[in-house]
Design an enzyme around this catalytic site. Structure first.
Site, short mmCIF file in Angstrom:
data_model
loop_
_atom_site.label_atom_id
_atom_site.label_comp_id
_atom_site.label_asym_id
_atom_site.label_seq_id
_atom_site.Cartn_x
_atom_site.Cartn_y
_atom_site.Cartn_z
CD GLU A 6 -2.88 1.34 0.41
OE1 GLU A 6 -3.33 2.46 0.10
OE2 GLU A 6 -3.30 0.27 -0.08
CB SER A 186 9.21 6.49 -0.53
OG SER A 186 8.92 6.81 -1.88
NE ARG A 187 5.43 0.72 3.26
CZ ARG A 187 4.54 0.72 2.28
NH1 ARG A 187 4.26 1.87 1.65
NH2 ARG A 187 3.93 -0.38 1.91
CG LEU A 188 11.08 9.64 4.75
CD1 LEU A 188 12.15 8.71 5.33
CD2 LEU A 188 11.71 10.62 3.78
CG HIS A 189 5.46 5.95 7.29
ND1 HIS A 189 4.78 6.02 6.10
CD2 HIS A 189 5.81 4.64 7.45
CE1 HIS A 189 4.71 4.81 5.56
NE2 HIS A 189 5.34 3.96 6.36
#
Length: 209
Positions: A6, A186-189
């Site tokens: 996701e 890009s999962r850089l939350h």
């Protein structure tokens, strides 16, 4: 499942956008989820730990943010109630999709005053009062026995209010740490942690995702 992915596209979270009081920030997120009519916007996954150190979790419903904490109601003699009695340290997580938001709360759970439990129990729908009154939550019970008990209590109390059983009531989770997580591409939350100090004041810090 390895191929299920996701991507997150939310605008994210900044320190400036967060309220200094994490309880107020939590209230904002819950209110926004309710206003957006998300499914079960007040559902939270509550984790407790037994006296032997075995964790367990289940979904319960948040019913208020007041008195310096988060309130939910349940049976005191349920598994969660017994574990809280043995060890009041708990944690819960709330996740809101498609907002890409997650909140984690770590703290201690304590019973609310009986008057508060009475007030909330009386506000529940009649059928919910009946089922709570007859259920030996977490204990073995057949469907037939449960339905017989419902019929018995409905005959005894054909309309609300049904007396609140002593083993049913509320808990308030007093937080010592609250985290707010916001999905980003890009999962850089974005992830922020509030921690309560010995003086009762909150400090805030950004954490790596």
């Amino acid at each position: 499942m390895k191929d299920v992915r996701e991507e997150y596209h939310a605008e994210g979270l900044t320190e400036a956008s967060l309220h200094d009081d994490p309880l107020e920030q939590a209230r904002r997120w819950v209110d926004e989820a309710i206003e957006a009519e998300l499914p079960l916007p007040n559902a939270m996954t509550l984790a407790t730990v037994s006296a032997e150190g075995q964790p367990s979790s289940r979904v319960v419903l948040l019913k208020g943010i007041e008195g310096g904490g988060f309130t939910f109601f349940t049976h005191y003699d349920s598994r969660k109630g017994e574990e809280i009695a043995a060890n009041p340290k708990v944690s819960f997580t709330m996740f809101w999709q498609p907002f890409d938001r997650q909140m984690i709360v770590i703290g201690e759970a304590h019973k609310v005053d009986p008057e508060e439990s009475e007030s909330y129990f009386a506000s529940r729908p009649y059928a919910s009062q009946v089922s709570a009154a007859i259920s030996p939550q977490s204990q073995p019970a057949s469907r037939e026995w449960l339905e017989e008990e419902v019929a018995r209590l409905e005959k005894e109390f054909p309309s609300a209010p049904v007396p609140r059983p002593e083993q049913w009531g509320g808990y308030r989770i007093i937080p010592k740490e609250i985290q707010f997580w916001h999905g980003r591409p890009s999962r850089l939350h974005d992830r922020f942690r509030y921690q309560r100090g010995a003086d009762g004041q909150w400090t805030k810090a950004r954490l790596a995702p």
